[in-house]
Design a protein around this motif. Structure first.
Motif, PDB file in Angstrom:
ATOM      1  N   LYS A 109      11.430  -7.941   7.541  1.00 51.05           N
ATOM      2  CA  LYS A 109      12.219  -6.745   7.223  1.00 51.05           C
ATOM      3  C   LYS A 109      12.790  -6.797   5.818  1.00 51.05           C
ATOM      4  O   LYS A 109      12.792  -5.799   5.088  1.00 51.05           O
ATOM      5  N   LYS A 110      13.228  -7.981   5.389  1.00 53.11           N
ATOM      6  CA  LYS A 110      13.812  -8.124   4.058  1.00 53.11           C
ATOM      7  C   LYS A 110      12.792  -7.823   2.971  1.00 53.11           C
ATOM      8  O   LYS A 110      13.077  -7.078   2.018  1.00 53.11           O
ATOM      9  N   LEU A 111      11.579  -8.371   3.110  1.00 51.48           N
ATOM     10  CA  LEU A 111      10.537  -8.122   2.112  1.00 51.48           C
ATOM     11  C   LEU A 111      10.098  -6.662   2.135  1.00 51.48           C
ATOM     12  O   LEU A 111       9.811  -6.073   1.086  1.00 51.48           O
ATOM     13  N   GLN A 112      10.032  -6.069   3.329  1.00 52.61           N
ATOM     14  CA  GLN A 112       9.646  -4.660   3.428  1.00 52.61           C
ATOM     15  C   GLN A 112      10.658  -3.759   2.740  1.00 52.61           C
ATOM     16  O   GLN A 112      10.287  -2.775   2.082  1.00 52.61           O
ATOM     17  N   GLU A 113      11.943  -4.096   2.848  1.00 54.96           N
ATOM     18  CA  GLU A 113      12.981  -3.299   2.184  1.00 54.96           C
ATOM     19  C   GLU A 113      12.907  -3.441   0.666  1.00 54.96           C
ATOM     20  O   GLU A 113      13.149  -2.477  -0.064  1.00 54.96           O
ATOM     21  N   LYS A 114      12.575  -4.630   0.187  1.00 52.88           N
ATOM     22  CA  LYS A 114      12.546  -4.876  -1.254  1.00 52.88           C
ATOM     23  C   LYS A 114      11.246  -4.407  -1.902  1.00 52.88           C
ATOM     24  O   LYS A 114      11.262  -3.830  -2.985  1.00 52.88           O
ATOM     25  N   VAL A 115      10.116  -4.684  -1.250  1.00 51.92           N
ATOM     26  CA  VAL A 115       8.814  -4.409  -1.855  1.00 51.92           C
ATOM     27  C   VAL A 115       8.234  -3.086  -1.379  1.00 51.92           C
ATOM     28  O   VAL A 115       7.665  -2.320  -2.153  1.00 51.92           O
ATOM     29  N   GLY A 116       8.386  -2.799  -0.098  1.00 55.53           N
ATOM     30  CA  GLY A 116       7.788  -1.611   0.488  1.00 55.53           C
ATOM     31  C   GLY A 116       6.905  -1.991   1.659  1.00 55.53           C
ATOM     32  O   GLY A 116       6.805  -3.157   2.032  1.00 55.53           O
ATOM     33  N   TYR A 117       6.253  -1.004   2.233  1.00 53.75           N
ATOM     34  CA  TYR A 117       5.425  -1.226   3.422  1.00 53.75           C
ATOM     35  C   TYR A 117       3.955  -1.320   3.020  1.00 53.75           C
ATOM     36  O   TYR A 117       3.421  -0.428   2.354  1.00 53.75           O
ATOM     37  N   VAL A 118       3.323  -2.408   3.426  1.00 53.99           N
ATOM     38  CA  VAL A 118       1.919  -2.672   3.119  1.00 53.99           C
ATOM     39  C   VAL A 118       1.213  -3.020   4.423  1.00 53.99           C
ATOM     40  O   VAL A 118       1.648  -3.930   5.143  1.00 53.99           O
ATOM     41  N   VAL A 119       0.149  -2.311   4.737  1.00 50.81           N
ATOM     42  CA  VAL A 119      -0.593  -2.570   5.971  1.00 50.81           C
ATOM     43  C   VAL A 119      -1.477  -3.803   5.780  1.00 50.81           C
ATOM     44  O   VAL A 119      -2.179  -3.935   4.779  1.00 50.81           O
ATOM     45  N   ARG A 120      -1.415  -4.720   6.741  1.00 53.98           N
ATOM     46  CA  ARG A 120      -2.168  -5.965   6.661  1.00 53.98           C
ATOM     47  C   ARG A 120      -3.672  -5.693   6.656  1.00 53.98           C
ATOM     48  O   ARG A 120      -4.171  -4.881   7.423  1.00 53.98           O
ATOM     49  N   GLU A 121      -4.372  -6.385   5.758  1.00 55.57           N
ATOM     50  CA  GLU A 121      -5.827  -6.315   5.670  1.00 55.57           C
ATOM     51  C   GLU A 121      -6.413  -7.712   5.779  1.00 55.57           C
ATOM     52  O   GLU A 121      -5.686  -8.679   5.938  1.00 55.57           O
ATOM     53  N   GLY A 122      -7.741  -7.813   5.689  1.00 53.80           N
ATOM     54  CA  GLY A 122      -8.381  -9.119   5.697  1.00 53.80           C
ATOM     55  C   GLY A 122      -9.143  -9.396   6.968  1.00 53.80           C
ATOM     56  O   GLY A 122      -9.304  -8.538   7.845  1.00 53.80           O
ATOM     57  N   ARG A 123      -9.613 -10.638   7.107  1.00 60.82           N
ATOM     58  CA  ARG A 123     -10.464 -11.011   8.237  1.00 60.82           C
ATOM     59  C   ARG A 123      -9.729 -11.000   9.571  1.00 60.82           C
ATOM     60  O   ARG A 123     -10.364 -10.963  10.629  1.00 60.82           O
ATOM     61  N   SER A 124      -8.392 -11.047   9.532  1.00 61.02           N
ATOM     62  CA  SER A 124      -7.634 -11.082  10.787  1.00 61.02           C
ATOM     63  C   SER A 124      -7.514  -9.706  11.436  1.00 61.02           C
ATOM     64  O   SER A 124      -7.038  -9.597  12.566  1.00 61.02           O
ATOM     65  N   VAL A 125      -7.907  -8.650  10.738  1.00 61.42           N
ATOM     66  CA  VAL A 125      -7.812  -7.300  11.297  1.00 61.42           C
ATOM     67  C   VAL A 125      -9.164  -6.589  11.143  1.00 61.42           C
ATOM     68  O   VAL A 125     -10.010  -7.006  10.359  1.00 61.42           O
ATOM     69  N   GLY A 126      -9.331  -5.512  11.903  1.00 64.52           N
ATOM     70  CA  GLY A 126     -10.527  -4.692  11.763  1.00 64.52           C
ATOM     71  C   GLY A 126     -11.459  -4.718  12.956  1.00 64.52           C
ATOM     72  O   GLY A 126     -12.334  -3.849  13.085  1.00 64.52           O
ATOM     73  N   ASP A 127     -11.289  -5.698  13.857  1.00 65.53           N
ATOM     74  CA  ASP A 127     -12.171  -5.772  15.031  1.00 65.53           C
ATOM     75  C   ASP A 127     -11.886  -4.636  16.010  1.00 65.53           C
ATOM     76  O   ASP A 127     -12.804  -4.081  16.616  1.00 65.53           O
ATOM     77  N   ASP A 128     -10.597  -4.320  16.193  1.00 65.09           N
ATOM     78  CA  ASP A 128     -10.188  -3.284  17.147  1.00 65.09           C
ATOM     79  C   ASP A 128      -9.853  -1.990  16.408  1.00 65.09           C
ATOM     80  O   ASP A 128      -9.023  -1.995  15.490  1.00 65.09           O
ATOM     81  N   ARG A 129     -10.467  -0.881  16.843  1.00 65.97           N
ATOM     82  CA  ARG A 129     -10.283   0.400  16.170  1.00 65.97           C
ATOM     83  C   ARG A 129     -10.220   1.530  17.197  1.00 65.97           C
ATOM     84  O   ARG A 129     -10.626   1.354  18.350  1.00 65.97           O
ATOM     85  N   ILE A 130      -9.727   2.681  16.747  1.00 64.36           N
ATOM     86  CA  ILE A 130      -9.726   3.868  17.594  1.00 64.36           C
ATOM     87  C   ILE A 130     -10.316   5.034  16.816  1.00 64.36           C
ATOM     88  O   ILE A 130     -10.236   5.083  15.585  1.00 64.36           O
TER      89      ILE A 130
END
Length: 345
Positions: A109-130
């Motif tokens: 939460k602290k980093l999101q307040e300071k930097v902003g909201y960034v959606v996680r990317e990379g090999r750990s995501v992308g398998d499940d979709r709608i």
């Protein structure tokens, strides 16, 4: 010889059909609502209940353009942890999303307040979709590409449950058949019976045509979209925010890992491993439970080929059941292998 007027008509028909293909954010904005979505097809035939879209709100990474969709996959599960588990889905593209991907916002939460909201990317995501098409939600898994994936569930939207309002019961006005009107017709043909649909037919006749056409339009749309100065600025802003978040997370972790407190924690854990713990390996041919009393009371389950960390300062026993009072078989003597291991054969 083809007349110029006929050529113009063909091109106009093609462009009109291409423009009929909407991206997922457009579809969500105009056609998706919260509520229980009935599962009408399941790859494993294990779940015939509902999944619940519990929230739809603007994507904090790109407000007013795209959305964050929150889904509870098992809202009626007997176990509370499964019942309340949520999965967040975000657009797969900055300008023209063809799918929404299961992911999360980076940082705390602290980093999101300071930097902003960034959606996680990379090999750990992308398998499940709608993917939303017409009155149906396709939940996909093992995604490799638009041509290589599995349909886990097909679900029907809440509004499609009212017979008087479904596309089957409303007589449409006669008009030129576009891409989505064609898909609606194919949805009807793909139904295999009352309340259910065929995964194979829906994939071949409905989902795959959408993915093919939408992916092609995504490429063409982006080439035009990125030429606009405001869109270039948007992309640069999002790229800078992602780079800053990556740097901030690394710095945040470095500050923690290099701190005196963390180093003392590491030293203490190392002392625990060498003086208090023993690793127990199960090399037998069946699952066992391990505890420190001659009959089962508080136990740890160890599957075949698995291991578990136990306290080395007491005798250890294994049991063939975790039922309280089950007979224990001693395999380890207190303080004999601290910092080392013991094996159940």
């Amino acid at each position: 010889m083809i007349r110029p007027l006929l050529i113009a008509f063909i091109l106009l028909s093609f462009n009109s059909n291409a423009q009929d293909v909407k991206n997922q954010s457009e579809i969500i904005r105009n056609n998706v609502s919260k509520g229980d979505y009935k599962i009408v097809a399941d790859l494993y035939n294990s779940h015939r209940g509902v999944a619940n879209i519990s929230d739809i709100k603007f994507d904090k990474n790109q407000p007013n353009m795209h959305f964050e969709v929150t889904i509870k996959k098992y809202p009626n599960h007997a176990r509370e942890s499964d019942r309340n588990a949520i999965h967040q889905y975000f657009p797969d593209h900055i300008a023209f999303p063809v799918t929404y991907i299961s992911s999360a916002y980076e940082g705390n939460k602290k980093l999101q307040e300071k930097v902003g909201y960034v959606v996680r990317e990379g090999r750990s995501v992308g398998d499940d979709r709608i993917v939303f098409i017409d009155n149906y939600l396709f939940m996909l898994q093992n995604w490799k590409s638009k041509d290589d994936y599995e349909i886990r569930w097909i679900l029907k939207a809440p509004k499609a449950e009212n017979g008087d309002n479904t596309e089957e019961n409303v007589k449409p006005k006669k008009k030129k058949k576009g891409f989505f009107k064609s898909l609606k017709d194919k949805v009807k043909k793909a139904k295999s019976g009352a309340g259910s649909v065929s995964i194979e037919k829906m994939k071949a006749e409905v989902l795959q045509p959408y993915l093919d056409k939408a992916t092609k339009k995504q490429q063409d749309f982006y080439q035009t979209w990125i030429k606009k100065s405001e869109n270039k600025k948007t992309k640069k802003y999002l790229d800078d925010k992602r780079a800053l978040m990556t740097k901030a997370i690394k710095q945040y972790n470095d500050d923690i890992f290099n701190s005196p407190e963390y180093q003392r924690m590491l030293a203490y854990q190392k002392w625990i491993d060498n003086n208090i713990n023993v690793t127990v390996y199960n090399k037998s041919d069946r699952t066992v439970w391990v505890g420190s009393s001659s009959s089962a009371f508080i136990t740890s389950k160890i599957e075949v080929g698995g291991s578990s960390t136990q306290t080395c300062t007491s005798d250890l026993y294994y049991y063939y059941s975790d039922t309280k009072g089950s007979k224990g078989y001693k395999f380890y003597t207190a303080n004999s292998a601290c910092g080392s291991s013991a094996t159940i054969n």
